[in-house]
Design an enzyme around this catalytic site. Structure first.
Site, short mmCIF file in Angstrom:
data_model
loop_
_atom_site.label_atom_id
_atom_site.label_comp_id
_atom_site.label_asym_id
_atom_site.label_seq_id
_atom_site.Cartn_x
_atom_site.Cartn_y
_atom_site.Cartn_z
N LYS A 234 34.56 45.65 33.37
CA LYS A 234 35.17 44.31 33.40
C LYS A 234 35.19 43.80 31.96
CE LYS A 234 34.87 40.45 36.60
NZ LYS A 234 36.24 40.44 37.10
N1 PPE Z 1 40.18 43.36 40.58
C1 PPE Z 1 40.22 42.61 39.47
C2 PPE Z 1 41.24 42.90 38.45
C3 PPE Z 1 39.32 41.56 39.32
O1 PPE Z 1 39.36 40.80 38.24
C4 PPE Z 1 38.37 41.30 40.35
C5 PPE Z 1 37.41 40.16 40.22
C6 PPE Z 1 38.36 42.14 41.48
C7 PPE Z 1 39.26 43.17 41.55
C8 PPE Z 1 37.34 41.98 42.59
O2 PPE Z 1 36.06 42.33 42.17
P1 PPE Z 1 34.74 41.69 42.81
O3 PPE Z 1 34.64 40.30 42.32
O4 PPE Z 1 33.64 42.55 42.35
O5 PPE Z 1 34.91 41.75 44.28
N2 PPE Z 1 37.89 39.05 39.51
C9 PPE Z 1 36.96 38.07 39.01
C10 PPE Z 1 37.58 37.17 37.98
C11 PPE Z 1 38.47 36.06 38.42
C12 PPE Z 1 38.84 35.12 37.28
O6 PPE Z 1 39.90 34.51 37.37
O7 PPE Z 1 38.09 34.98 36.32
C13 PPE Z 1 36.26 37.34 40.14
O8 PPE Z 1 36.72 37.34 41.28
O9 PPE Z 1 35.19 36.79 39.86
#
Ligand code: PPE
Length: 305
Positions: free
Chosen positions: A158
């Site tokens: 990330k």
């Molecule tokens: N794909 C992406 C590209 C992504 O950024 C997230 C989380 C996910 C999948 C889902 O991952 P998880 O949170 O582990 O289930 N995106 C984060 C950032 C959002 C933001 O705008 O800042 C989040 O959901 O916290």
């Protein structure tokens, strides 16, 4: 809407929100190499609890490892610091944003000699794609921007800079009158949303793209486990764009987005144009799980000490 709380944990200390500033030569500001997490804390009958906290901290350290960054704190120090930040701000339900980034010092593309800074920021953050989106479903557009190639950006990490691609897609979708962007990988199969993983339900089978070239979402994993426990047939399988159009149900999931139904993709109505029964069921259970109302998944909660 601007966010705010009272204190931010920065390099080992809690400091007032307004004093949490950095230098203009902060390396990450120029070149994007920082790593972060998005975590949520929910109120439960036993007090505030952080959902899958350990997995989020582990992913933060894995992101850092992938990019050669050395976080100068241990897993346990980050965990305790998060508790401290939540308590200092008197929060019960909040979003938590740990971030590690390179500070000032040298410029140029080698960040390794600059100091690594770590901050933990907490704030109240409601439904990411709107309360109404959560209830009625959102409208999505396939982005004209592809998601990352696995050997261009490290998609299991990330990384701050990875999100320029997401922002291009998000802005395009919003300016075109949609709520969210869905992104295809460089081969043209469905990857993920700008900040969420994606699932479809078709002919009774739940499908999600394999975790290659996308963020290995912790919510994605939770959804898969809950669905499996409910006895659903669930597959990690490549999904084509046209399969989205004819899916019975589509939903997005992520820490911020939680479980958000999708009711339209590229002006094609999904199912009946409202959240389908599988999405509704999973969403209902998910919200019980995060609030400690499902004993079976209580080990996913890290109660704020
Ligand atoms: N794909 C992406 C590209 C992504 O950024 C997230 C989380 C996910 C999948 C889902 O991952 P998880 O949170 O582990 O289930 N995106 C984060 C950032 C959002 C933001 O705008 O800042 C989040 O959901 O916290």
């Amino acid at each position: 809407m601007s966010i705010r709380a009272d204190y931010i944990w920065f390099n080992g200390k809690l400091i007032p929100w307004d004093e949490a500033n950095v230098h203009l030569l902060t390396h990450t500001l120029h070149y994007g190499l920082g790593v972060f997490e998005g975590v949520r804390c929910y109120d439960t009958k036993k007090g505030p609890a952080i959902f899958r906290h350990g997995e989020h901290i582990e992913r933060l350290f894995n992101s850092a490892k992938i990019v050669h960054m050395k976080i100068p704190y241990t897993f346990e120090e980050i965990r305790k610091a998060t508790f401290e930040t939540i308590k200092a701000n008197n929060l019960t339900e909040c979003y938590i944003r740990p971030i590690a980034f390179y500070g000032e010092g040298a410029m140029g593309l080698n960040p390794l000699n600059n100091e690594v800074n770590v901050a933990i920021i907490c704030w109240e953050w409601g439904a990411y794609l709107g309360e109404e989106g959560l209830k009625k479903g959102i409208r999505c557009k396939i982005s004209s921007f592809n998601r990352h190639h696995v050997n261009i950006a490290m998609t299991k990490a990330k990384i701050c800079g990875n999100y320029v691609n997401s922002q291009l897609a998000k802005m395009e979708a919003l300016l075109d009158g949609y709520d969210e962007a869905l992104m295809l990988d460089p081969d043209g199969t469905v990857a993920e949303g700008s900040g969420e993983n994606i699932f479809i339900v078709r002919k009774g089978v739940i499908k999600t793209p394999p975790a290659v070239g996308i963020l290995e979402g912790i919510t994605r994993d939770s959804v898969m486990r809950i669905a499996e426990d409910l006895g659903f047939d669930i597959k990690e399988e490549k999904i084509s764009r046209d399969e989205l159009y004819i899916a019975d149900e589509v939903f997005l999931c992520g820490t911020a987005a939680e479980i958000t139904p999708v009711r339209e993709v590229d002006r094609r109505t999904i199912g009946l144009g409202r959240p389908g029964p599988v999405t509704t069921k999973l969403q209902e259970i998910f919200f019980r799980v995060v609030r400690g109302e499902e004993e079976k998944y209580e080990h996913w909660l890290d109660y704020v000490e």
